[in-house]
Design a protein around this motif. Structure first.
Motif, PDB file in Angstrom:
ATOM      1  N   GLU A 144     -54.961  53.533  12.771  1.00  0.00           N
ATOM      2  CA  GLU A 144     -56.729  54.203  11.585  1.00  0.00           C
ATOM      3  C   GLU A 144     -57.399  53.479  11.629  1.00  0.00           C
ATOM      4  N   LEU A 145     -58.439  52.923  12.251  1.00  0.00           N
ATOM      5  CA  LEU A 145     -59.681  51.862  11.473  1.00  0.00           C
ATOM      6  C   LEU A 145     -60.625  52.370  10.373  1.00  0.00           C
ATOM      7  N   PHE A 146     -60.879  53.636  10.114  1.00  0.00           N
ATOM      8  CA  PHE A 146     -61.972  53.680   9.484  1.00  0.00           C
ATOM      9  C   PHE A 146     -61.663  55.150   9.018  1.00  0.00           C
ATOM     10  N   LYS A 147     -61.815  55.163   6.771  1.00  0.00           N
ATOM     11  CA  LYS A 147     -61.643  56.267   6.229  1.00  0.00           C
ATOM     12  C   LYS A 147     -62.921  56.636   5.410  1.00  0.00           C
ATOM     13  N   GLY A 148     -63.454  57.765   5.458  1.00  0.00           N
ATOM     14  CA  GLY A 148     -64.768  58.368   4.938  1.00  0.00           C
ATOM     15  C   GLY A 148     -65.130  59.389   5.672  1.00  0.00           C
ATOM     16  N   THR A 149     -66.374  59.848   5.142  1.00  0.00           N
ATOM     17  CA  THR A 149     -67.644  60.171   6.796  1.00  0.00           C
ATOM     18  C   THR A 149     -68.150  59.435   7.405  1.00  0.00           C
ATOM     19  N   LEU A 150     -67.685  59.938   8.658  1.00  0.00           N
ATOM     20  CA  LEU A 150     -68.188  58.927   9.551  1.00  0.00           C
ATOM     21  C   LEU A 150     -70.009  58.730  10.072  1.00  0.00           C
ATOM     22  N   ASP A 151     -69.995  57.677   9.677  1.00  0.00           N
ATOM     23  CA  ASP A 151     -71.770  57.309  10.624  1.00  0.00           C
ATOM     24  C   ASP A 151     -71.628  56.110  10.225  1.00  0.00           C
ATOM     25  N   ARG A 152     -72.829  55.099  11.155  1.00  0.00           N
ATOM     26  CA  ARG A 152     -72.641  53.798  11.453  1.00  0.00           C
ATOM     27  C   ARG A 152     -72.296  52.707  10.073  1.00  0.00           C
ATOM     28  N   SER A 153     -72.446  53.232   8.875  1.00  0.00           N
ATOM     29  CA  SER A 153     -72.134  52.396   7.877  1.00  0.00           C
ATOM     30  C   SER A 153     -70.453  52.724   7.090  1.00  0.00           C
ATOM     31  N   VAL A 155     -68.588  53.167  10.648  1.00  0.00           N
ATOM     32  CA  VAL A 155     -67.401  53.016  11.586  1.00  0.00           C
ATOM     33  C   VAL A 155     -68.230  51.534  12.275  1.00  0.00           C
ATOM     34  N   TYR A 156     -67.767  50.349  11.216  1.00  0.00           N
ATOM     35  CA  TYR A 156     -67.804  49.064  12.293  1.00  0.00           C
ATOM     36  C   TYR A 156     -67.875  48.835  13.699  1.00  0.00           C
ATOM     37  N   ILE A 157     -68.676  49.166  14.388  1.00  0.00           N
ATOM     38  CA  ILE A 157     -68.780  49.239  15.900  1.00  0.00           C
ATOM     39  C   ILE A 157     -68.631  47.720  16.371  1.00  0.00           C
ATOM     40  N   ARG A 158     -69.054  47.081  15.684  1.00  0.00           N
ATOM     41  CA  ARG A 158     -68.136  45.378  16.154  1.00  0.00           C
ATOM     42  C   ARG A 158     -66.704  45.150  16.014  1.00  0.00           C
ATOM     43  N   GLU A 159     -66.214  45.847  14.905  1.00  0.00           N
ATOM     44  CA  GLU A 159     -64.827  45.751  14.387  1.00  0.00           C
ATOM     45  C   GLU A 159     -64.088  46.118  15.780  1.00  0.00           C
ATOM     46  N   LEU A 160     -64.319  47.480  15.788  1.00  0.00           N
ATOM     47  CA  LEU A 160     -63.691  48.066  16.725  1.00  0.00           C
ATOM     48  C   LEU A 160     -63.360  47.801  18.151  1.00  0.00           C
ATOM     49  N   VAL A 161     -65.487  46.753  18.601  1.00  0.00           N
ATOM     50  CA  VAL A 161     -65.258  46.027  20.140  1.00  0.00           C
ATOM     51  C   VAL A 161     -64.302  45.035  19.994  1.00  0.00           C
ATOM     52  N   ASP A 189     -71.424  62.269  13.439  1.00  0.00           N
ATOM     53  CA  ASP A 189     -70.849  62.378  14.499  1.00  0.00           C
ATOM     54  C   ASP A 189     -71.632  62.754  16.471  1.00  0.00           C
ATOM     55  N   ILE A 190     -72.679  62.850  15.801  1.00  0.00           N
ATOM     56  CA  ILE A 190     -72.812  62.933  17.598  1.00  0.00           C
ATOM     57  C   ILE A 190     -73.798  61.542  17.922  1.00  0.00           C
ATOM     58  N   THR A 191     -74.603  61.617  16.615  1.00  0.00           N
ATOM     59  CA  THR A 191     -75.508  59.935  16.714  1.00  0.00           C
ATOM     60  C   THR A 191     -74.222  58.753  16.917  1.00  0.00           C
ATOM     61  N   LEU A 192     -73.204  58.794  16.095  1.00  0.00           N
ATOM     62  CA  LEU A 192     -72.215  58.119  16.153  1.00  0.00           C
ATOM     63  C   LEU A 192     -71.334  57.763  17.671  1.00  0.00           C
ATOM     64  N   ASP A 198     -73.176  54.235  24.374  1.00  0.00           N
ATOM     65  CA  ASP A 198     -73.454  53.034  24.373  1.00  0.00           C
ATOM     66  C   ASP A 198     -73.220  51.899  24.718  1.00  0.00           C
ATOM     67  N   THR A 199     -72.511  51.433  23.856  1.00  0.00           N
ATOM     68  CA  THR A 199     -71.536  49.758  23.291  1.00  0.00           C
ATOM     69  C   THR A 199     -70.847  49.762  24.159  1.00  0.00           C
ATOM     70  N   PHE A 200     -70.339  50.424  24.616  1.00  0.00           N
ATOM     71  CA  PHE A 200     -68.625  50.385  25.757  1.00  0.00           C
ATOM     72  C   PHE A 200     -69.553  50.394  26.477  1.00  0.00           C
ATOM     73  N   GLU A 201     -70.398  50.655  27.640  1.00  0.00           N
ATOM     74  CA  GLU A 201     -70.963  50.872  29.048  1.00  0.00           C
ATOM     75  C   GLU A 201     -71.281  49.503  28.810  1.00  0.00           C
ATOM     76  N   ARG A 202     -72.244  48.686  28.021  1.00  0.00           N
ATOM     77  CA  ARG A 202     -72.284  47.310  28.300  1.00  0.00           C
ATOM     78  C   ARG A 202     -71.423  46.678  28.708  1.00  0.00           C
ATOM     79  N   ILE A 203     -69.911  46.715  28.415  1.00  0.00           N
ATOM     80  CA  ILE A 203     -69.062  45.849  28.286  1.00  0.00           C
ATOM     81  C   ILE A 203     -67.988  46.638  29.047  1.00  0.00           C
ATOM     82  N   GLU A 204     -68.228  47.456  29.623  1.00  0.00           N
ATOM     83  CA  GLU A 204     -67.457  48.413  31.077  1.00  0.00           C
ATOM     84  C   GLU A 204     -66.339  48.999  30.099  1.00  0.00           C
TER      85      GLU A 204
END
Length: 227
Positions: A144-153, A155-161, A189-192, A198-204
């Protein structure tokens, strides 16, 4: 003597009821009461169960408490703590390790859905959970990485990667709950989801699915044509 017989009879009736129909129709306190009958002797397990759930809110939150916290409660002995932790370890680490299909059809994976519902329902805030998988779609890690309403602010994509690379995962499933009960994905949700894909595809790395869990069931971005 009569009181002891009545209590013994109640425990036996509870166990027989479970053997006949499983936990269908059981309240959370009755499930916990049933568990406590195996580690608590000559005490009112129903009262203890209600007290514990009143404090921690739900079974999952209770079972995940650390040993020191559990021991603060009346009638929670070392034996009870071990019993709780064994159950929690089975739930978290053993029963739901393998996800078999290369292209996962979530609706056919009943165990996964049951587990996700069990761990995410009755949470009063949104929780963002990530399942990290290897090339055989076996579960490597879940967090469980993040809590609260989901948006790009939030969910830290760099941390997830970084987590994906640390676990040497080849694909992921992301899951979050909607405490409101709605299964409709928000625009955030859709935007995230698209941003992560897109981010994951760049790192296969494959984003296999994004699931929304609520009291009404689940919504799959893959099955809904949004992934």
């Amino acid at each position: 003597m009569r009181g002891k017989n009545e209590k013994f009879g109640h425990r036996e009736r509870l166990r027989k009821r479970f053997l006949m129909s499983g936990i269908a129709g059981f309240h959370d306190y009755e499930i916990l009461e049933l568990l406590l009958t195996y580690v608590v002797v000559r005490k009112d397990c129903k009262g203890i169960a209600k007290e514990l759930l009143g404090k921690y809110g739900d079974l999952y939150t209770l079972l995940k408490q650390p040993e020191d916290e559990l021991k603060k409660n009346s009638f929670v002995t070392d034996r009870t703590v071990v019993f709780f932790k064994v159950i929690f370890q089975i739930l978290e680490k053993e029963l739901y390790k393998k996800i078999h299909n290369e292209k996962i059809t979530i609706s056919s994976n009943v165990q996964l859905l049951n587990y996700l519902e069990y761990s995410l329902l009755k949470r009063d805030i949104e929780v963002f959970k990530v399942l990290f998988l290897n090339t055989q779609n076996e579960l490597l890690k879940e967090e469980e990485l993040f809590k609260g309403t989901l948006d790009r602010s939030t969910v830290y994509i760099r941390e997830l990667v970084k987590k994906i690379l640390d676990y040497n995962a080849k694909s992921v499933i992301i899951v979050h709950n909607h405490p409101s009960g709605s299964l409709k994905p928000s625009q955030s949700d859709i935007t995230l989801t698209q941003k992560l894909k897109d981010t994951f595809e760049r790192i296969e790395i494959r984003l296999l699915d994004h699931l929304i869990i609520s009291e009404k069931g689940y919504f799959s971005f893959l099955e809904g044509g949004l992934l």
